[in-house]
Scaffold this active site. Structure first.
Site, PDB file in Angstrom:
ATOM      1  N   GLY A 183       0.829  -1.203   0.000  1.00 20.64           N
ATOM      2  CA  GLY A 183       0.000   0.000   0.000  1.00 20.64           C
ATOM      3  C   GLY A 183       0.861   1.251   0.000  1.00 20.64           C
ATOM      4  CB  SER A 184      -0.072   4.714   0.700  1.00 22.10           C
ATOM      5  OG  SER A 184      -0.608   4.547   1.996  1.00 22.10           O
ATOM      6  CB  ALA A 185       5.083   5.865   1.573  1.00 16.35           C
ATOM      7  CD  GLU A 194       6.901  -5.796  -0.489  1.00 15.95           C
ATOM      8  OE1 GLU A 194       7.672  -5.178  -1.248  1.00 15.95           O
ATOM      9  OE2 GLU A 194       7.310  -6.635   0.340  1.00 15.95           O
ATOM     10  CB  ALA A 221      -0.894   2.799   5.137  1.00 12.30           C
ATOM     11  N   GLY A 222       2.285   2.487   5.389  1.00 13.86           N
ATOM     12  CA  GLY A 222       3.443   1.640   5.732  1.00 13.86           C
ATOM     13  C   GLY A 222       4.240   2.224   6.891  1.00 13.86           C
TER      14      GLY A 222
HETATM   15  N1  LIG Z   1       5.246  -1.773  -3.768  1.00 14.03           N
HETATM   16  C1  LIG Z   1       4.195  -2.486  -4.137  1.00 14.03           C
HETATM   17  O1  LIG Z   1       4.277  -3.702  -4.329  1.00 14.03           O
HETATM   18  C2  LIG Z   1       2.880  -1.833  -4.344  1.00 14.03           C
HETATM   19  C3  LIG Z   1       2.532  -0.634  -3.734  1.00 14.03           C
HETATM   20  N2  LIG Z   1       1.286  -0.108  -3.931  1.00 14.03           N
HETATM   21  C4  LIG Z   1       0.961   1.196  -3.340  1.00 14.03           C
HETATM   22  O2  LIG Z   1      -0.340   1.142  -2.758  1.00 14.03           O
HETATM   23  C5  LIG Z   1      -0.955   2.428  -2.793  1.00 14.03           C
HETATM   24  C6  LIG Z   1      -2.350   2.297  -3.327  1.00 14.03           C
HETATM   25  O3  LIG Z   1      -3.079   1.435  -2.536  1.00 14.03           O
HETATM   26  P1  LIG Z   1      -4.025   1.917  -1.347  1.00 14.03           P
HETATM   27  O4  LIG Z   1      -5.064   0.859  -1.208  1.00 14.03           O
HETATM   28  O5  LIG Z   1      -4.438   3.320  -1.562  1.00 14.03           O
HETATM   29  O6  LIG Z   1      -3.039   1.904  -0.109  1.00 14.03           O
HETATM   30  P2  LIG Z   1      -3.360   2.247   1.434  1.00 14.03           P
HETATM   31  O7  LIG Z   1      -2.039   2.408   2.082  1.00 14.03           O
HETATM   32  O8  LIG Z   1      -4.338   3.326   1.590  1.00 14.03           O
HETATM   33  O9  LIG Z   1      -4.076   0.916   1.971  1.00 14.03           O
HETATM   34  C7  LIG Z   1      -3.477  -0.361   1.870  1.00 14.03           C
HETATM   35  C8  LIG Z   1      -4.082  -1.265   2.931  1.00 14.03           C
HETATM   36  O10 LIG Z   1      -3.636  -0.868   4.227  1.00 14.03           O
HETATM   37  C9  LIG Z   1      -4.755  -0.617   5.079  1.00 14.03           C
HETATM   38  N3  LIG Z   1      -4.344   0.448   5.977  1.00 14.03           N
HETATM   39  C10 LIG Z   1      -4.376   1.781   5.756  1.00 14.03           C
HETATM   40  N4  LIG Z   1      -3.854   2.442   6.819  1.00 14.03           N
HETATM   41  C11 LIG Z   1      -3.464   1.502   7.701  1.00 14.03           C
HETATM   42  C12 LIG Z   1      -2.843   1.551   9.001  1.00 14.03           C
HETATM   43  N5  LIG Z   1      -2.505   2.688   9.578  1.00 14.03           N
HETATM   44  N6  LIG Z   1      -2.581   0.384   9.623  1.00 14.03           N
HETATM   45  C13 LIG Z   1      -2.902  -0.789   9.046  1.00 14.03           C
HETATM   46  N7  LIG Z   1      -3.500  -0.896   7.836  1.00 14.03           N
HETATM   47  C14 LIG Z   1      -3.776   0.233   7.179  1.00 14.03           C
HETATM   48  C15 LIG Z   1      -5.887  -0.273   4.138  1.00 14.03           C
HETATM   49  O11 LIG Z   1      -7.118  -0.493   4.729  1.00 14.03           O
HETATM   50  C16 LIG Z   1      -5.593  -1.217   2.973  1.00 14.03           C
HETATM   51  O12 LIG Z   1      -6.044  -2.519   3.214  1.00 14.03           O
HETATM   52  C17 LIG Z   1      -0.042   3.269  -3.663  1.00 14.03           C
HETATM   53  O13 LIG Z   1       0.752   4.063  -2.826  1.00 14.03           O
HETATM   54  C18 LIG Z   1       0.826   2.245  -4.383  1.00 14.03           C
HETATM   55  O14 LIG Z   1       2.052   2.734  -4.808  1.00 14.03           O
HETATM   56  C19 LIG Z   1       0.342  -0.726  -4.685  1.00 14.03           C
HETATM   57  C20 LIG Z   1       0.645  -1.911  -5.294  1.00 14.03           C
HETATM   58  C21 LIG Z   1       1.940  -2.532  -5.209  1.00 14.03           C
END
Ligand SMILES: NC(=O)C1=CN([C@@H]2O[C@H](COP(=O)(O)OP(=O)(O)OC[C@H]3O[C@@H](n4cnc5c(N)ncnc54)[C@H](O)[C@@H]3O)[C@@H](O)[C@H]2O)C=CC1
Ligand SMILES: O=C(O)CCC(=O)N[C@@H](CCC(=O)O)C(=O)O
Length: 474
Positions: free
Chosen positions: A210-212, A233, A214-215
């Site tokens: 997911g996003s940096a 990731e 949240a990571g």
């Molecule tokens: N490096 C990689 O392999 C990849 C990275 N991404 C990244 O993912 C992002 C897009 O996806 P999004 O769904 O918007 O990401 P996101 O970070 O908003 O959410 C990802 C997941 O984390 C959960 N989440 C959010 N905040 C959290 C927290 N504080 N603690 C625990 N879990 C939490 C969300 O509910 C979701 O299930 C982009 O930044 C993209 O670059 C996407 C695909 C592959």
């Protein structure tokens, strides 16, 4: 306790705005308890049986491929042809992960300097929480789930709150293949449930894509708990550097694929096109001309679109505002970001020259928005490409082998390509980045590494030892 109304989750079709699903957030306590209970049996199920069950899962996915692709297309808005490629990636993940488990982990006899024999074996961690993104709602979480299950872990998978239906379908396929409900579970919810899972004392690993933002929050939440394995990731602000090449059309097509595939919603998408001044007037108009021809439409349209909408209106608003903000800071539009229907998140591919912006924001704009930066020469291009806190993918277009060698040596990223797009990475290779893009736990082929821990043993059938020095006579 009765659930609050805020626990109701909804999923919408981005291309139409129609609601396609309603459900409740899952109960984290219950899901983790079931997973923990299922762990000992699954961990001691012979590896060959676990692999067999995952191969059955691949067959189940093959059987449902059309329905699965249709669902992915509906819930993400990506074109149907592209959703089919995501389903193929889900299937392919199984064989790749079986090979990776044997090569990266598995069991090995070691040369022992000691008497007896020595062995290296791997053990599963226990309960793994998998947190998925919306852009590849099946393939990317599957890239954690399959290796985790092969290694003997149980999994609680929380799909993105924007793509719960695909997440549920994926887990149903695992169950249809005979994998127990407790071994692989879907848990619906948003960041709140994600946080609870991360913090849960019975969760042994957190596998996040997911996003940096949240990571980093996950990393922070676990700062005082070194016992959990954490794979992050995250996103990128990926550069594609263009220097002179006679293959202008091909270079332009590579840039378009890098920037606009999946409407720019790939972590590996090119966000910054860095062009040397001697090539700018050739390549930039060619990219613009090709972008003008891209078909933007709903996923099932005929003729098939190159790209569909972004995930939702909020994201589309943010991207539109970002384009305007770049303009207001001195950006020069090459191709305006347009939104034919203000109530839908369909955005046209957009290109803006941000050379004149003094401090370009180093953020990931997750959509069809490409910045162009003109630089003096190749040295300046490399330095501009590295001008980011992220480090996921980078590509060089044009030049000679010695140029790529320099580029490869100096660029800080986990994927460094030559005359190839920044995206479309192979599952048969490690996949991850540095800086804000990851925490040095690459996924894809190296996912095996974070799904099991090594245990070394020296072994003898019976104790045999004598103390050579320092003993008194009997
Ligand atoms: N490096 C990689 O392999 C990849 C990275 N991404 C990244 O993912 C992002 C897009 O996806 P999004 O769904 O918007 O990401 P996101 O970070 O908003 O959410 C990802 C997941 O984390 C959960 N989440 C959010 N905040 C959290 C927290 N504080 N603690 C625990 N879990 C939490 C969300 O509910 C979701 O299930 C982009 O930044 C993209 O670059 C996407 C695909 C592959
Ligand atoms: O994880 C894998 O099996 C390989 C990596 C992969 O599929 N990368 C794709 C999608 C990444 C993304 O957007 O988020 C790519 O590089 O295009």
């Amino acid at each position: 306790m009765p659930r609050e109304v805020s626990d109701i989750l909804k999923s919408y079709e981005p291309a139409t705005g129609k609601e396609i699903w309603q459900g409740e957030a899952g109960d984290v306590e219950q899901a983790v308890a079931r997973s923990r209970e299922a762990f000992p049996k699954w961990a001691t199920t012979p590896l060959a049986v676990r692999i067999e069950m995952l191969r059955r899962f691949a067959n189940v996915v093959r059987k449902h491929a059309d329905d699965f692709a249709e669902l992915i297309a509906r819930e993400t808005g990506k074109p149907l042809w592209e959703a089919h490629t995501e389903v193929q990636a889900v299937v392919a993940k199984v064989d790749i992960s079986v090979t990776a488990y044997a090569e990266r982990t598995g069991q090995k006899k070691l040369d022992s300097a000691l008497q007896g024999s020595a062995a290296l074996r791997h053990k599963p961690h226990g309960v793994m929480a998998v947190l998925g993104p919306y852009n590849f709602p099946a393939h990317l979480p599957n890239g954690h789930i399959v290796p985790a299950l092969i290694a003997g872990n149980t999994v609680v998978f929380k799909p993105s709150e924007k793509t719960p239906v695909v997440g549920e379908f994926l887990v149903r396929c695992l169950h249809e293949a005979g994998i127990d409900d407790g071994v692989a579970q879907v848990l619906h919810g948003g960041p709140e449930e994600g946080k609870q899972l991360v913090a849960h004392k019975s969760v042994n690993g957190v596998l996040f894509t997911g996003s940096a933002r949240a990571g980093i929050a996950i990393n922070r939440a676990l700062a005082s708990d070194p016992s959990k394995i954490v794979a992050l990731e995250m996103g990128g602000n990926n550069p594609i550097v263009a220097i002179p090449t006679p293959k202008i059309e091909d270079a332009a097509a590579t840039i378009i694929q890098s920037a606009f595939t999946t409407a720019g919603q790939r972590c590996t998408a090119a966000r910054r096109l860095i062009v040397t001044a001697d090539f700018y007037d050739e390549i930039v108009p060619a990219v613009r001309a090709l972008a003008d021809r891209l078909i933007l439409d709903e996923p099932f349209a005929d003729p098939a679109p190159f790209m569909g909408p972004v995930i939702d209106n909020e994201t589309a608003d943010l991207l539109s505002e970002s384009f305007l903000a770049l303009m207001s800071r001195g950006g020069r539009p090459i191709k305006h970001l347009k939104r034919p229907d203000p109530d839908l998140p369909l955005l046209s591919p957009s290109i803006i020259d941000t050379t004149e912006i003094e401090e370009r924001p180093d953020i990931e704009l997750f959509g069809p928005l490409l910045q162009v930066i003109k630089v003096e020469d190749f040295d300046a291009a490399i330095s501009e490409a590295n001008n980011t806190r992220y480090g996921l993918s980078a590509s060089l277009l044009g030049g000679q082998p010695k140029d790529f060698e320099r580029f490869w040596t100096q660029i800080r990223a986990g994927i460094v390509n030559w005359n190839r797009p920044t995206n479309g990475a192979s599952s048969a290779a490690p996949f991850g980045g540095i800086g804000l893009s990851g925490n040095h736990r690459p996924a894809a082929f190296y996912a095996a590494d974070y799904c099991a821990y090594p245990v070394t043993s020296t072994e003898m059938v019976q104790p045999r030892a004598s103390i050579g020095v320092g003993l008194r006579d009997k």
